[in-house]
Structure formats: C-alpha cells, structure tokens
Design an enzyme around this catalytic site. Structure first.
Site, PDB file in Angstrom:
ATOM      1  N   GLU A 179      -3.273  -2.820  11.106  1.00  0.00           N
ATOM      2  CA  GLU A 179      -2.600  -2.091  10.038  1.00  0.00           C
ATOM      3  C   GLU A 179      -3.403  -2.253   8.755  1.00  0.00           C
ATOM      4  O   GLU A 179      -3.657  -3.378   8.307  1.00  0.00           O
ATOM      5  CB  GLU A 179      -1.173  -2.579   9.811  1.00  0.00           C
ATOM      6  N   GLU A 208      -5.020  -6.434   3.810  1.00  0.00           N
ATOM      7  CA  GLU A 208      -4.465  -6.088   2.505  1.00  0.00           C
ATOM      8  C   GLU A 208      -5.302  -6.808   1.444  1.00  0.00           C
ATOM      9  O   GLU A 208      -5.898  -7.850   1.722  1.00  0.00           O
ATOM     10  CB  GLU A 208      -2.989  -6.536   2.452  1.00  0.00           C
ATOM     11  N   ASP A 250     -11.589  -5.665   2.035  1.00  0.00           N
ATOM     12  CA  ASP A 250     -11.848  -4.236   2.199  1.00  0.00           C
ATOM     13  C   ASP A 250     -11.805  -3.865   3.682  1.00  0.00           C
ATOM     14  O   ASP A 250     -12.606  -4.362   4.482  1.00  0.00           O
ATOM     15  CB  ASP A 250     -13.222  -3.920   1.600  1.00  0.00           C
ATOM     16  N   ASP A 252      -2.249   4.469  -0.939  1.00  0.00           N
ATOM     17  CA  ASP A 252      -2.241   4.947  -2.323  1.00  0.00           C
ATOM     18  C   ASP A 252      -2.701   6.402  -2.337  1.00  0.00           C
ATOM     19  O   ASP A 252      -3.803   6.718  -1.887  1.00  0.00           O
ATOM     20  CB  ASP A 252      -3.184   4.085  -3.164  1.00  0.00           C
ATOM     21  N   LYS A 266      -4.067  12.018  -9.050  1.00  0.00           N
ATOM     22  CA  LYS A 266      -4.890  12.809  -9.961  1.00  0.00           C
ATOM     23  C   LYS A 266      -6.143  13.306  -9.246  1.00  0.00           C
ATOM     24  O   LYS A 266      -6.792  12.557  -8.520  1.00  0.00           O
ATOM     25  CB  LYS A 266      -5.276  11.971 -11.183  1.00  0.00           C
ATOM     26  N   THR A 268      11.399   1.529   5.097  1.00  0.00           N
ATOM     27  CA  THR A 268      11.256   0.542   4.039  1.00  0.00           C
ATOM     28  C   THR A 268      11.960   1.009   2.765  1.00  0.00           C
ATOM     29  O   THR A 268      12.359   2.169   2.641  1.00  0.00           O
ATOM     30  CB  THR A 268       9.772   0.307   3.727  1.00  0.00           C
ATOM     31  N   LYS A 269      12.089   0.099   1.816  1.00  0.00           N
ATOM     32  CA  LYS A 269      12.650   0.459   0.515  1.00  0.00           C
ATOM     33  C   LYS A 269      11.804   1.549  -0.141  1.00  0.00           C
ATOM     34  O   LYS A 269      12.328   2.453  -0.791  1.00  0.00           O
ATOM     35  CB  LYS A 269      12.713  -0.775  -0.374  1.00  0.00           C
ATOM     36  N   GLU A 285      10.030   3.907   1.375  1.00  0.00           N
ATOM     37  CA  GLU A 285      10.295   5.194   2.016  1.00  0.00           C
ATOM     38  C   GLU A 285      11.666   5.726   1.625  1.00  0.00           C
ATOM     39  O   GLU A 285      11.835   6.927   1.409  1.00  0.00           O
ATOM     40  CB  GLU A 285      10.189   5.059   3.532  1.00  0.00           C
TER      41      GLU A 285
END
Length: 237
Positions: free
Chosen positions: A66, A91, A118, A141, A145, A216-217, A219
């Site tokens: 993941e 992560e 990474d 993420d 922009k 999840t919270k 989502e």
C-alpha cells in the site's frame, strides 16, 4: 528503457509528497518506541538490492504493497482481514506510521511491515519484477492546482514501474475522490500495455466499490461534501 530495467539509483526532482511535522501523541510515541525497530524501516536504511520479504515476515506469502497509508485506518483493518497475505505499507508521515503501529497493536496484526520514504525509490531499487500480488493507492494527494499536476503520484512512468513489479494476475487498485484525477488515472492505466481493466463492462470503466475496503473518516467526509468516490481495478497481464 523499460521500468523493469531501471536499477540505477537517481534523485527525483519532483515528488508526490511534502514533508510534514513529526510531533506525535503520547500513544503514537509509545507505539513507535515499542515496535518501529522490529516492524519498520527507513527506505534509506534498506540494504542494496531486492527486499527480502520472506525473511522480514518469517514466511513466504503473497505480498501486498500500500502506497501512502496515511493514518493507517484502512491499512491495519485490511491486514487483519487478510491474514494469508504479507502487507507492506509505505508512508512519509512519521505520526501516520506511528498511528498505524498503534492500530496494528489494537487489532493484533502480525502480518504488516512499515516503510518510511519514497515509494518510487522502493519500487525501483528494492522490489523485484513480479514480486507483488497487489498494489493499493487509496486517495493519494490530488494536487488539485494545474501547475502542481506533475506532482501527482499516478503518472505513466510510475504506473509502468508498478505494473512491472506485479506478478502476472496481480492487481493495481486505485481510489480517489477527485473526478479529474480519476479520469487521469483511468486514462494512464488503460494506456499501459501490461495492465487490463477488470471492469471494462461498467460505465466508463470504473470498478464497483469493493465492500471489503473500509470506509474511513476521510472518505465519509468526501461523501458529505458531495464528491464521488471512484475505484479502479487493473490486472497485470
């Protein structure tokens, strides 16, 4: 050069993440101090060459990766629900990894290992071709922009690299609540010759939301704000 041939380390100039603060709660700090040395590692501390997952988990089992586990809400639950697989979460956010350790402790999970750094470096330098049974990227993420779109993790070269590390029949599972990013993901994965859509018959190629993926919270908030969740499931051919 194909992604499977990329073995020479090099520093990327554009990455998909930003470094955030590392202040932890007392519970997170306790979990970190107690478990990190055994269950976690910095990417920069890994030995050169392929990750020896069999030795790290002390068993040979399908390996699930993941990318971007966040605060570990989904990660810990899926590892608990799928004990037959070895799960690796990568992560960059230290408190998030500490929270994942805390969740794993609460659930009694022993088939989960953590990496900090990474993900592209991990895939390129430490994962052998065909080593992964599944790769999950849930709610990366979106860099909304336009000038930041180059920072998005799901890019053609990254998807090529991921596909090359999947075993034949292995699955790439993506999910996002940003419609424009979802369209980009679908376009990139469809164009990747090593992958095929597992749900080509569904409208526009989206996968039905898998009932086993925890809500999840994050989502739930996306639903409350009116954003549609898109899942994509592609198989290595």
């Amino acid at each position: 050069m194909n992604a499977s041939d990329q073995q020479v380390p090099h520093r990327r100039t554009v990455v998909s993440y930003v470094q955030r603060g590392e202040r932890m709660t007392s519970g997170q700090q306790r979990a970190w101090d107690r478990y990190w040395t055994e269950l976690g590692s910095e990417i920069s501390s890994l030995p050169e060459g392929p990750l020896d997952a069999t030795a790290w988990f002390d068993r040979d089992a399908p390996l699930v990766l993941e990318i971007g586990s966040g605060m570990g809400e989904t990660t810990a639950q899926l590892a608990a629900d799928q004990p037959a697989a070895n799960h690796v979460a990568i992560e960059v956010y230290k408190p998030g990894l500490a929270q994942l350790l805390l969740r794993a402790e609460t659930l009694g999970v022993d088939n989960l290992r953590l990496l900090r750094g990474d993900a592209v470096v991990l895939l390129r330098e430490h994962i052998e071709p065909g080593a992964l049974s599944e790769v999950r990227i849930f709610f990366p993420d979106p860099w909304p922009k336009k000038r930041h779109h180059k920072r998005r993790l799901v890019q053609p070269d990254t998807v090529e690299l991921i596909a090359s590390r999947l075993v034949h029949g292995g699955v790439l599972h993506l999910a996002t609540d940003w419609s424009q990013y979802a369209e980009q993901m679908l376009e990139i994965c469809t164009a990747q010759g090593m992958l095929r859509n597992l749900h080509p018959e569904s409208p526009d190629g989206w996968a039905p939301r898998p009932p086993w993926r925890p809500v999840t919270k994050f989502e739930q908030r996306a639903h409350e704000e009116g954003r549609v969740i898109h899942d994509l499931l592609f198989e290595r051919v």
